[in-house]
Design a protein around this motif. Sequence first.
Motif, PDB file in Angstrom:
ATOM      1  N   ASN A  79      44.788   9.845 -58.547  1.00 37.12           N
ATOM      2  CA  ASN A  79      44.670   9.191 -60.111  1.00 37.12           C
ATOM      3  C   ASN A  79      44.800  10.138 -61.047  1.00 37.12           C
ATOM      4  N   SER A  80      45.377   9.758 -62.051  1.00 33.75           N
ATOM      5  CA  SER A  80      45.616  10.681 -63.175  1.00 33.75           C
ATOM      6  C   SER A  80      45.463   9.853 -64.592  1.00 33.75           C
ATOM      7  N   GLU A  81      45.182  10.480 -65.447  1.00 34.04           N
ATOM      8  CA  GLU A  81      44.934   9.886 -67.016  1.00 34.04           C
ATOM      9  C   GLU A  81      45.272  10.958 -68.007  1.00 34.04           C
ATOM     10  N   LEU A  82      45.862  10.665 -69.160  1.00 34.30           N
ATOM     11  CA  LEU A  82      46.079  11.656 -70.252  1.00 34.30           C
ATOM     12  C   LEU A  82      44.902  11.503 -71.069  1.00 34.30           C
ATOM     13  N   VAL A  83      44.512  12.537 -71.371  1.00 33.58           N
ATOM     14  CA  VAL A  83      42.987  12.807 -72.381  1.00 33.58           C
ATOM     15  C   VAL A  83      43.769  13.435 -73.511  1.00 33.58           C
ATOM     16  N   LEU A  84      43.398  13.095 -74.817  1.00 35.36           N
ATOM     17  CA  LEU A  84      43.679  13.582 -75.970  1.00 35.36           C
ATOM     18  C   LEU A  84      42.642  14.661 -76.354  1.00 35.36           C
ATOM     19  N   GLU A  85      42.749  15.463 -77.253  1.00 38.88           N
ATOM     20  CA  GLU A  85      41.402  16.470 -77.913  1.00 38.88           C
ATOM     21  C   GLU A  85      40.636  15.699 -78.596  1.00 38.88           C
ATOM     22  N   GLY A  86      39.507  15.701 -78.228  1.00 36.65           N
ATOM     23  CA  GLY A  86      38.288  14.920 -78.775  1.00 36.65           C
ATOM     24  C   GLY A  86      38.065  13.400 -78.147  1.00 36.65           C
ATOM     25  N   ASN A 139      53.220  16.809 -80.955  1.00 39.32           N
ATOM     26  CA  ASN A 139      52.532  17.994 -80.916  1.00 39.32           C
ATOM     27  C   ASN A 139      50.925  17.748 -80.921  1.00 39.32           C
ATOM     28  N   LEU A 140      50.455  16.805 -80.168  1.00 36.79           N
ATOM     29  CA  LEU A 140      48.886  16.459 -80.102  1.00 36.79           C
ATOM     30  C   LEU A 140      48.345  17.266 -78.834  1.00 36.79           C
ATOM     31  N   PRO A 141      47.322  18.086 -79.110  1.00 34.83           N
ATOM     32  CA  PRO A 141      46.760  18.728 -78.095  1.00 34.83           C
ATOM     33  C   PRO A 141      46.136  17.885 -76.933  1.00 34.83           C
ATOM     34  N   CYS A 142      46.448  17.835 -75.720  1.00 34.46           N
ATOM     35  CA  CYS A 142      46.219  17.010 -74.856  1.00 34.46           C
ATOM     36  C   CYS A 142      46.189  17.530 -73.365  1.00 34.46           C
ATOM     37  N   ALA A 143      45.796  16.611 -72.252  1.00 36.29           N
ATOM     38  CA  ALA A 143      45.818  17.429 -70.947  1.00 36.29           C
ATOM     39  C   ALA A 143      45.868  16.085 -69.974  1.00 36.29           C
ATOM     40  N   MET A 144      46.786  16.314 -69.080  1.00 38.30           N
ATOM     41  CA  MET A 144      46.955  15.338 -67.999  1.00 38.30           C
ATOM     42  C   MET A 144      46.199  15.647 -66.871  1.00 38.30           C
ATOM     43  N   VAL A 145      45.096  14.854 -66.462  1.00 39.87           N
ATOM     44  CA  VAL A 145      44.269  15.071 -65.509  1.00 39.87           C
ATOM     45  C   VAL A 145      44.456  14.547 -64.447  1.00 39.87           C
ATOM     46  N   THR A 146      44.504  14.968 -63.218  1.00 46.33           N
ATOM     47  CA  THR A 146      44.934  14.446 -61.928  1.00 46.33           C
ATOM     48  C   THR A 146      43.977  14.812 -60.856  1.00 46.33           C
ATOM     49  N   ILE A 147      43.395  13.892 -60.066  1.00 46.94           N
ATOM     50  CA  ILE A 147      42.307  14.078 -58.998  1.00 46.94           C
ATOM     51  C   ILE A 147      43.153  14.398 -57.615  1.00 46.94           C
ATOM     52  N   PHE A 148      43.021  15.524 -57.131  1.00 45.50           N
ATOM     53  CA  PHE A 148      43.768  16.210 -56.162  1.00 45.50           C
ATOM     54  C   PHE A 148      43.084  16.474 -54.868  1.00 45.50           C
ATOM     55  N   ASP A 149      41.721  16.290 -54.909  1.00 42.42           N
ATOM     56  CA  ASP A 149      41.137  16.438 -53.851  1.00 42.42           C
ATOM     57  C   ASP A 149      39.717  15.727 -54.037  1.00 42.42           C
ATOM     58  N   GLY A 150      39.365  14.999 -52.768  1.00 45.22           N
ATOM     59  CA  GLY A 150      38.124  14.163 -53.010  1.00 45.22           C
ATOM     60  C   GLY A 150      38.171  12.529 -52.157  1.00 45.22           C
TER      61      GLY A 150
END
Length: 416
Positions: A138-145, A120-131
């Motif tokens: 490329n993708s990376e998991l970023v946790l809150e903070g 239950n950790l707030p997070c986001a999976m960030v993916t580059i979809f255009d560029g």
Amino acid sequence: MREVMEVLEQASRRGRRVALATVVRTEGSAPRVVGTSMVVSDDGALFGSVSGGCLEASVLEAARDVLASGKPELHRFGISDDDSFAIGLTCGGTIEIFIQPFTPDSFPHYAALQLALRENLPCAMVTIFDGPPELVGNSELVLEGEEFRELFGVGELPPDLVSAAAVAVQDAIASGTTMPFTLPAVVGMGLPLSLLIDAYRPPRRLLIVGAIDFSASLAELGAFLGFRVTVCDARAVFATAERIPAAHEIVVDQPGRYLRQEIELGRIARDSAICVLTHDAKFDVPVLDEALRHGFAYIGAMGSRRTARDRRARLILAGHTEETLAPLRSPIGLDLSAATSAETAVSIMAEIIASKNRASGLPLSQTNQPIHKGAPTLDGEYQSQPDCPAQPDCPAQPDARPTALLSVLGADGMCP
């Protein structure tokens, strides 16, 4: 991605090659929200939906190309396209879908995402979809903070742009909103860079005070809608899992004391919904006093209009004013003339959803607002919307979180 994670896990265990298709940008009346995903396996099977049946056949063909080449692709569909009627997207919107092969190599942070969700950790999976092609996918998991570590490679972007992206990611995590975000073109790279920020937060809590017959239906519907449901009642004979099987937690305690402890321990967020169903002053007043002083997103109390007036008078004696009582929704729920406990649960949950979205709760046939309010535009900005008809001071707010519905479509892309 959340709605197809089970399918992705099964494919990984079985060694199947799959492509992940995700809605990354929408404009106008698009059929699915940003973040909605569909999986296409190497045998042509489809799981999930990115358009409710409009585009699945086209996405299937594109996914086959991606699986064959191993390279991600971005596809754009809209009513302005010459073949819009042929593909079925006649709702007037525009939708962009990013299709990528899903493998352990292409998603090295997927296991970390699964762990974060379990904890239950707030997070986001960030993916580059255009560029720039070397960065797309490329993708990376970023946790809150936390900050980026490897999404952009080493020294690929100026620090101020990385900082802007980091702020957008943390804002998305804080609000639980999945959204696209576009950085301007960088000198030497020549192309803008667009990210999908797929945000995840712990399930929103629904605290039901009173283990009565209505509570069982409300707990079942709340759990179905993705809430973490707690039922609290001081009477042990009523507060049992047998009577309310859908609740995640059954707590035997004085409701006011329990809520105060949860607040002090930081275990209940302000976006929680508090539903007081006991209509008994000795339970109602203390828990509503705590809820109103803390300021939750939704606070409702069951009872007749006479009971509601008596309850308000008692809360005023406890130190409240008309201003501090304004958030209290009592009698609880929307006017549906509900006759059964199930209908009453629908009435209450409909009001909770309308409250979250700052919507009017009116029939769509009686409003002239866009049906999908606040959808991000192709530039990643939110469209301005007219005020809610029934609440002139209440602007509509976006809700771009991923849908929780998983549907299985046939190989032709249409509903079976």
